[in-house]
Design a protein around this motif. Structure first.
Motif, PDB file in Angstrom:
ATOM      1  N   PHE A   1       0.824  -1.208   0.000  1.00 25.30           N
ATOM      2  CA  PHE A   1       0.000   0.000   0.000  1.00 25.30           C
ATOM      3  C   PHE A   1       0.858   1.258   0.000  1.00 25.30           C
ATOM      4  O   PHE A   1       0.593   2.210  -0.743  1.00 25.30           O
ATOM      5  CB  PHE A   1      -0.937  -0.024   1.201  1.00 25.30           C
ATOM      6  CG  PHE A   1      -1.797   1.205   1.331  1.00 25.30           C
ATOM      7  CD1 PHE A   1      -2.672   1.569   0.315  1.00 25.30           C
ATOM      8  CD2 PHE A   1      -1.744   1.995   2.467  1.00 25.30           C
ATOM      9  CE1 PHE A   1      -3.467   2.703   0.429  1.00 25.30           C
ATOM     10  CE2 PHE A   1      -2.535   3.126   2.597  1.00 25.30           C
ATOM     11  CZ  PHE A   1      -3.397   3.477   1.567  1.00 25.30           C
ATOM     12  N   LEU A   2       1.904   1.267   0.811  1.00 29.46           N
ATOM     13  CA  LEU A   2       2.760   2.450   0.869  1.00 29.46           C
ATOM     14  C   LEU A   2       3.430   2.709  -0.475  1.00 29.46           C
ATOM     15  O   LEU A   2       3.563   3.857  -0.906  1.00 29.46           O
ATOM     16  CB  LEU A   2       3.809   2.290   1.968  1.00 29.46           C
ATOM     17  CG  LEU A   2       3.270   2.357   3.397  1.00 29.46           C
ATOM     18  CD1 LEU A   2       4.387   2.096   4.401  1.00 29.46           C
ATOM     19  CD2 LEU A   2       2.622   3.704   3.667  1.00 29.46           C
TER      20      LEU A   2
ATOM     21  N   ALA B   1      -5.690  -1.019  -3.790  1.00 30.97           N
ATOM     22  CA  ALA B   1      -4.830  -1.586  -4.827  1.00 30.97           C
ATOM     23  C   ALA B   1      -4.104  -0.492  -5.596  1.00 30.97           C
ATOM     24  O   ALA B   1      -4.679   0.535  -5.925  1.00 30.97           O
ATOM     25  CB  ALA B   1      -5.672  -2.426  -5.795  1.00 30.97           C
ATOM     26  N   ASP B   2      -2.848  -0.745  -5.875  1.00 28.62           N
ATOM     27  CA  ASP B   2      -2.068   0.128  -6.755  1.00 28.62           C
ATOM     28  C   ASP B   2      -2.458  -0.234  -8.185  1.00 28.62           C
ATOM     29  O   ASP B   2      -1.967  -1.212  -8.742  1.00 28.62           O
ATOM     30  CB  ASP B   2      -0.582  -0.106  -6.507  1.00 28.62           C
ATOM     31  CG  ASP B   2       0.315   0.709  -7.437  1.00 28.62           C
ATOM     32  OD1 ASP B   2      -0.236   1.484  -8.255  1.00 28.62           O
ATOM     33  OD2 ASP B   2       1.552   0.547  -7.344  1.00 28.62           O
TER      34      ASP B   2
ATOM     35  N   THR C   1      -7.758  -8.336   4.116  1.00 28.20           N
ATOM     36  CA  THR C   1      -6.343  -8.205   3.803  1.00 28.20           C
ATOM     37  C   THR C   1      -6.190  -7.410   2.514  1.00 28.20           C
ATOM     38  O   THR C   1      -7.110  -7.348   1.690  1.00 28.20           O
ATOM     39  CB  THR C   1      -5.661  -9.573   3.627  1.00 28.20           C
ATOM     40  OG1 THR C   1      -6.094 -10.147   2.388  1.00 28.20           O
ATOM     41  CG2 THR C   1      -6.019 -10.525   4.763  1.00 28.20           C
ATOM     42  N   ILE C   2      -5.022  -6.819   2.324  1.00 26.26           N
ATOM     43  CA  ILE C   2      -4.799  -6.036   1.107  1.00 26.26           C
ATOM     44  C   ILE C   2      -4.853  -6.913  -0.128  1.00 26.26           C
ATOM     45  O   ILE C   2      -5.162  -6.449  -1.231  1.00 26.26           O
ATOM     46  CB  ILE C   2      -3.469  -5.267   1.186  1.00 26.26           C
ATOM     47  CG1 ILE C   2      -3.403  -4.205   0.080  1.00 26.26           C
ATOM     48  CG2 ILE C   2      -2.279  -6.222   1.135  1.00 26.26           C
ATOM     49  CD1 ILE C   2      -2.261  -3.235   0.214  1.00 26.26           C
ATOM     50  N   ARG C   3      -4.581  -8.217   0.030  1.00 23.43           N
ATOM     51  CA  ARG C   3      -4.628  -9.114  -1.123  1.00 23.43           C
ATOM     52  C   ARG C   3      -6.017  -9.175  -1.747  1.00 23.43           C
ATOM     53  O   ARG C   3      -6.150  -9.468  -2.940  1.00 23.43           O
ATOM     54  CB  ARG C   3      -4.185 -10.513  -0.722  1.00 23.43           C
ATOM     55  CG  ARG C   3      -2.712 -10.665  -0.497  1.00 23.43           C
ATOM     56  CD  ARG C   3      -1.903 -10.457  -1.755  1.00 23.43           C
ATOM     57  NE  ARG C   3      -0.478 -10.683  -1.516  1.00 23.43           N
ATOM     58  CZ  ARG C   3       0.479 -10.222  -2.271  1.00 23.43           C
ATOM     59  NH1 ARG C   3       0.202  -9.485  -3.327  1.00 23.43           N
ATOM     60  NH2 ARG C   3       1.741 -10.479  -1.982  1.00 23.43           N
TER      61      ARG C   3
ATOM     62  N   HIS D   1      -7.776   6.793  -5.152  1.00 27.87           N
ATOM     63  CA  HIS D   1      -8.829   7.192  -4.208  1.00 27.87           C
ATOM     64  C   HIS D   1      -8.243   7.498  -2.831  1.00 27.87           C
ATOM     65  O   HIS D   1      -8.636   8.471  -2.183  1.00 27.87           O
ATOM     66  CB  HIS D   1      -9.866   6.067  -4.071  1.00 27.87           C
ATOM     67  CG  HIS D   1     -10.636   5.796  -5.328  1.00 27.87           C
ATOM     68  ND1 HIS D   1     -10.332   4.752  -6.171  1.00 27.87           N
ATOM     69  CD2 HIS D   1     -11.692   6.436  -5.883  1.00 27.87           C
ATOM     70  CE1 HIS D   1     -11.176   4.751  -7.194  1.00 27.87           C
ATOM     71  NE2 HIS D   1     -12.010   5.766  -7.041  1.00 27.87           N
ATOM     72  N   ARG D   2      -7.294   6.672  -2.386  1.00 26.42           N
ATOM     73  CA  ARG D   2      -6.741   6.882  -1.043  1.00 26.42           C
ATOM     74  C   ARG D   2      -5.894   8.146  -0.983  1.00 26.42           C
ATOM     75  O   ARG D   2      -5.842   8.804   0.067  1.00 26.42           O
ATOM     76  CB  ARG D   2      -5.922   5.663  -0.623  1.00 26.42           C
ATOM     77  CG  ARG D   2      -6.718   4.371  -0.544  1.00 26.42           C
ATOM     78  CD  ARG D   2      -7.884   4.455   0.445  1.00 26.42           C
ATOM     79  NE  ARG D   2      -8.557   3.162   0.512  1.00 26.42           N
ATOM     80  CZ  ARG D   2      -9.698   2.886  -0.108  1.00 26.42           C
ATOM     81  NH1 ARG D   2     -10.320   3.826  -0.825  1.00 26.42           N
ATOM     82  NH2 ARG D   2     -10.238   1.685  -0.013  1.00 26.42           N
ATOM     83  N   ALA D   3      -5.240   8.502  -2.076  1.00 26.38           N
ATOM     84  CA  ALA D   3      -4.489   9.763  -2.083  1.00 26.38           C
ATOM     85  C   ALA D   3      -5.439  10.947  -1.955  1.00 26.38           C
ATOM     86  O   ALA D   3      -5.160  11.912  -1.225  1.00 26.38           O
ATOM     87  CB  ALA D   3      -3.656   9.870  -3.357  1.00 26.38           C
ATOM     88  N   ASP D   4      -6.579  10.880  -2.648  1.00 26.95           N
ATOM     89  CA  ASP D   4      -7.588  11.935  -2.496  1.00 26.95           C
ATOM     90  C   ASP D   4      -8.056  12.021  -1.043  1.00 26.95           C
ATOM     91  O   ASP D   4      -8.204  13.120  -0.487  1.00 26.95           O
ATOM     92  CB  ASP D   4      -8.785  11.661  -3.405  1.00 26.95           C
ATOM     93  CG  ASP D   4      -8.473  11.873  -4.884  1.00 26.95           C
ATOM     94  OD1 ASP D   4      -7.489  12.571  -5.185  1.00 26.95           O
ATOM     95  OD2 ASP D   4      -9.220  11.335  -5.725  1.00 26.95           O
ATOM     96  N   GLU D   5      -8.290  10.863  -0.431  1.00 29.90           N
ATOM     97  CA  GLU D   5      -8.733  10.845   0.965  1.00 29.90           C
ATOM     98  C   GLU D   5      -7.659  11.419   1.881  1.00 29.90           C
ATOM     99  O   GLU D   5      -7.964  12.112   2.862  1.00 29.90           O
ATOM    100  CB  GLU D   5      -9.075   9.410   1.380  1.00 29.90           C
ATOM    101  CG  GLU D   5     -10.294   8.831   0.659  1.00 29.90           C
ATOM    102  CD  GLU D   5     -10.425   7.334   0.873  1.00 29.90           C
ATOM    103  OE1 GLU D   5      -9.672   6.779   1.715  1.00 29.90           O
ATOM    104  OE2 GLU D   5     -11.281   6.711   0.208  1.00 29.90           O
TER     105      GLU D   5
END
Length: 376
Positions: A21-22, A170-171, A275-277, A348-352
């Motif tokens: 994720f990072l 997800a990237d 999980t991220i998977r 989406h997570r960067a926007d958040e």
């Protein structure tokens, strides 16, 4: 803007899924014109184990796969104050040494002009509360918790000034379908053993169904004890150890179905956190059948994006149906891709994240959001 991420490791994802994720978040920030730097301990557990197992090749693979990412290692003599002095945002992962967590907080209190956030992607807030409660978070502007249940734990305990839900994702630059690859095996599972936190579940929802159905499959992951490896082999599963995350999308494409097996602490005490998977698999367009977990935040559409199996018998039925019914498999793929693309990418997570920064008073984030609203 200049972002610094204190992480257990961004170079190594050996038993360290948060690195996925990072990397994705940092890549998204870089693509938007920001500077993103990861700071990680030179002797970190994940990095050390990966180097011991794979040698310098592992670091070379990281540089090759993610050339836009910058990682800097630190030791006891590292000048943390000098590095963070020019930062706009500092995000500190919860596996960071407690003394360093406090030291960065003091730098913020002593006139640091950066926004300081604490990032928690583990279950220790409910399974090792003393360790988390001992952290000095009073100077942190907020906590990023990777699920609403975890956020509520921080609020109830009064840890930190404020807390925000910030799920993993997800990237999409990496995790995507590969339609040119034809599946050559039935099932793949990518997951680590996990300190017996899901050993019974791995047997019930992976090993036994594969053996009962006579499937051909592959398992990737680390820290499997000898007994588990014997069980995998007896079921007909090929154990192939650690896999570089950049190779995962093609590995998914070479198989017809995957499974999701969450760890017991999340299922029992932190509902709503997969999980991220799961995000990554759906982004790759592979049908997925999941062991039980409570999607209390309605991240997905169970029965549409993926199938839930309440027990091992239902896992067998679902796997057989997906493998035998091409229309069902195609429907799951389409729906899973739609949900990921609409809600669960690092974009989406960067926007958040920018919304969080604005709420914490970061002037550059506030100006950016205002500019985007004006353009829209």
């Amino acid at each position: 803007m200049r972002f610094l991420f204190y992480t257990h490791s961004v170079v190594s994802d050996w038993n360290h899924g948060n690195a996925h994720f990072l990397r994705g978040i940092m890549r998204e920030l870089v693509a938007r014109g920001h500077q993103a730097i990861a700071l990680e301990p030179a002797d970190g557990w994940s990095r050390s184990n990966l180097l011991a197992e794979k040698g310098p090749y592992a670091v070379e693979r990281f540089r090759k796969d993610f050339p836009e990412l910058m990682s800097v290692t630190y030791d006891a003599s590292f000048d943390h104050e000098g590095w963070i002095a020019d930062a706009d945002v500092v995000i500190v992962h919860e596996w960071t040494d407690p003394d360093l967590v406090a030291r960065i907080g003091r730098a913020r209190a002593n006139g640091g002009g950066f926004t300081l956030l604490f990032h928690d992607t583990h279950h220790r807030a409910v399974s090792a509360t003393q360790a988390i409660s001992a952290l000095r978070l009073e100077q942190y502007d907020g906590v990023l918790a990777f699920g609403e249940a975890l956020r509520q734990s921080y609020l109830r305990a009064g840890w930190g000034k404020r807390a925000f839900t910030w799920h993993e994702a997800a990237d999409e630059r990496l995790f995507r379908p590969h339609p040119g690859i034809d599946p050559t095996a039935d099932l793949i599972w990518i997951g680590n053993w996990g300190d017996d936190e899901r050993s019974a579940e791995i047997k019930e929802f992976l090993i036994d169904p594969v053996e009962d159905l006579g499937l051909r499959g592959t398992v990737h992951g680390v820290r499997y004890p000898r007994e588990a490896l014997a069980d995998l082999a007896a079921a007909g599963l090929s154990y192939e150890g650690w896999i570089a995350n950049a190779d995962v999308p093609k590995a998914f494409a070479a198989h017809r179905v995957t499974v999701h097996i969450p760890r017991r602490p999340y299922r029992e005490t932190l509902p709503g956190i997969p999980t991220i998977r799961m995000f990554e698999a759906l982004a790759c367009g592979i049908p997925l059948v999941s062991a039980p977990w409570a999607d209390v935040e309605q991240l997905f559409r169970p029965g549409i994006d993926f199938l839930f199996a309440r027990d091992g018998s239902e896992m067998c039925r679902h796997l057989r149906n997906v493998l035998d019914d091409a229309d069902l498999a195609a429907s799951l793929v389409r729906s899973g891709l739609e949900t990921i693309g609409r809600r669960h990418t690092c974009r989406h997570r960067a926007d958040e994240l920018f919304d969080v920064l604005a709420e914490c008073g970061n002037r550059q984030a506030i100006d950016r959001i205002a500019k985007e609203e004006t353009v829209a």
